[in-house]
Design an enzyme around this catalytic site. Structure first.
Site, PDB file in Angstrom:
ATOM      1  N   HIS A 191       0.837  -1.210   0.000  1.00  0.00           N
ATOM      2  CA  HIS A 191       0.000   0.000   0.000  1.00  0.00           C
ATOM      3  C   HIS A 191       0.867   1.254   0.000  1.00  0.00           C
ATOM      4  O   HIS A 191       0.437   2.327   0.438  1.00  0.00           O
ATOM      5  CB  HIS A 191      -0.954   0.028   1.201  1.00  0.00           C
ATOM      6  N   SER A 315      16.633  15.568 -20.911  1.00  0.00           N
ATOM      7  CA  SER A 315      15.633  16.628 -20.900  1.00  0.00           C
ATOM      8  C   SER A 315      16.135  17.761 -21.776  1.00  0.00           C
ATOM      9  O   SER A 315      17.334  18.053 -21.809  1.00  0.00           O
ATOM     10  CB  SER A 315      15.400  17.130 -19.471  1.00  0.00           C
TER      11      SER A 315
END
Length: 483
Positions: A191, A315
């Protein structure tokens, strides 16, 4: 500029005034698989392209002609000699760009792809000296008799010679990484929260095992085929040659092609085997997608370091970045492939009454579905090749999460209580009060253990335990990949 040139240029412009690229160069691809990714998916062209389908149609027609004559199914036929058979098969092995162009010209007249193949083959019989057998080409066949076998041969070839080898190489890479990292402890996150530690190798082994199961299903695919006439009744066969055992002729022919005979069909082979295959491939895709998202996440928290590609740009504005583009690209291609495979699996099992053409249009996209999956597999393999395990980051993460030992302590307390050691009441609640939502360091955890009143052996075991050492038999579980 001349008046003629101006008119020609205006004819290639769109209503918005832009030059129409398709008119300028017909070779410009519409889709990415035939464009920027063409090299990665090129091996599929020999099995799942339109040209490959036509070559396989020719192959089916050639083998059917040889089969009928070799077994003298029709009264009056003579078995072809070895040279004649070789010349017929050379039509298939010599199928090239010129053959594709000739077939296209014939189809412009017939407006029917399979009829064009029949005429294409018929043109070549005189040079072999068997023009008297022209009537035997496509004998008793409906178009689907040829098409279903051609597709089955092409799909089988694509799976066994292209897709499976790539998928096996990927699973082998993941297996290798699982073995290499089998004992590298890692904090689990159930979780998204810190949980009982595992090892990186064991987590990779889970994926390798899952993918391997799907490969076995794909490997066991049955490639079915039929050749039984217009509605699957052999009506024309028995009307023309009632003395032949047409079911046996059909079965032996199909099995001779390396396919499985389907004894009960309508005009079309039912395509259930295709739906089964595509469902298995889509499941493989989705498991691989799960690996991509997990690896992407591990990269983002530093568990894996990416090896930069020399000269590559991560990038356009941030020069420090090494983006996990192979995994992101793979995610998108796996989603595209799975969507197409799902559509094919749902569509191909349905046909109105004895025949409709929905399957004909659908099957033209099989190569696209395979292509996106193959591209993704290659991207993941390339991405995994450029990963380094950051063991120092993994170790530091574990050292900051001593609270994960709460499970071990409370389970030892339960065992102690059963053994009769006093003071072991409410172990879960006591650990919950100590650890839930809190960060616990080594000293605080060991102080808690020392004050529990455990037996000497149990206390020694827990005091020696660290988050990195609390991985059970995770490293040994990797050995199940050898099963």
């Amino acid at each position: 500029m001349s008046e003629t040139a101006t008119a020609a240029e205006s004819a290639t412009r769109t209503p918005s005034g832009r030059v129409a690229l398709a008119a300028a160069d017909a070779r410009i691809p519409l889709g990415p698989l035939d464009g920027r990714y063409q090299r990665a998916v090129a091996p599929l062209v020999d099995y799942l392209s339109e040209a490959a389908l036509n070559r396989d149609r020719v192959a089916v027609e050639v083998e059917w002609l040889i089969h009928l004559t070799s077994h003298r199914v029709l009264p009056g036929t003579v078995e072809l000699d070895a040279d004649q058979q070789a010349q017929l098969r050379a039509i298939v092995t010599g199928f090239d760009a010129g053959s594709v162009a000739e077939l296209a010209e014939i189809e412009k007249v017939t407006v029917h792809d399979v009829k064009a193949v029949e005429y294409y083959l018929g043109r070549r019989l005189p040079s072999i000296g068997i023009e008297n057998l022209t009537s035997l080409v496509h004998f008793g066949c409906t178009s689907e008799d040829v098409n279903n076998l051609s597709y089955a041969m092409g799909i089988k070839g694509a799976v066994q010679n292209v897709w499976l080898p790539a998928a096996r190489a990927l699973v082998a890479k993941i297996t290798e990484m699982a073995q290499t990292n089998r004992a590298v402890p890692m904090l689990s996150r159930t979780h998204g929260q810190p949980a009982t530690p595992t090892t990186l190798g064991k987590e990779l082994a889970v994926t390798a095992h899952r993918l391997g199961r799907q490969l076995k299903r794909v490997e066991n695919t049955e490639y079915l085929g039929k050749i039984n006439g217009a509605t699957g009744t052999y009506a024309a066969h028995y009307a023309s040659v009632p003395s032949a055992d047409w079911e046996q002729v059909s079965r032996s022919f199909i099995e001779g092609l390396g396919l499985t005979w389907n004894p009960l069909t309508t005009q079309i082979e039912s395509h259930d085997w295709q739906a089964e295959l595509y469902s298995d491939m889509a499941r493989f895709n989705r498991i691989l997608h799960n690996l991509c998202t997990d690896v992407w996440s591990y990269i983002s928290i530093g568990y894996f370091a990416q090896v930069p590609v020399p000269g590559a740009t991560g990038s356009s504005t941030m020069p420090h970045k090494v983006n996990p583009i192979r995994f992101e690209n793979a995610e998108a291609n796996l989603e595209m492939s799975s969507a197409l495979l799902d559509t094919l699996a749902a569509t191909l099992v349905t046909s109105r009454w004895q025949r409709d053409l929905t399957d004909s249009s659908s099957q033209r996209n099989i190569g696209v579905a395979f292509g996106h999956s193959l591209l993704a597999i290659n991207n993941v393999l390339g991405g995994l090749d450029r990963l380094d395990t950051a063991e120092d980051v993994l170790a530091a993460d574990l050292d900051q999460n001593w609270e994960v030992l709460g499970e071990a302590i409370q389970m030892v307390m339960r065992a102690e209580a059963i053994a009769g050691v006093p003071g072991m009441e409410n172990p879960y609640e006591r650990l919950k009060d100590l650890t839930r939502g809190q960060r616990i360091n080594a000293a605080r955890m060991q102080d808690f253990v020392s004050r529990l009143g455990l037996s000497a052996d149990a206390e020694a075991r827990l005091l020696a335990l660290t988050p990195g050492g609390y991985t059970g038999i995770a490293d040994l579980l990797v050995d199940h990949l050898r099963d």
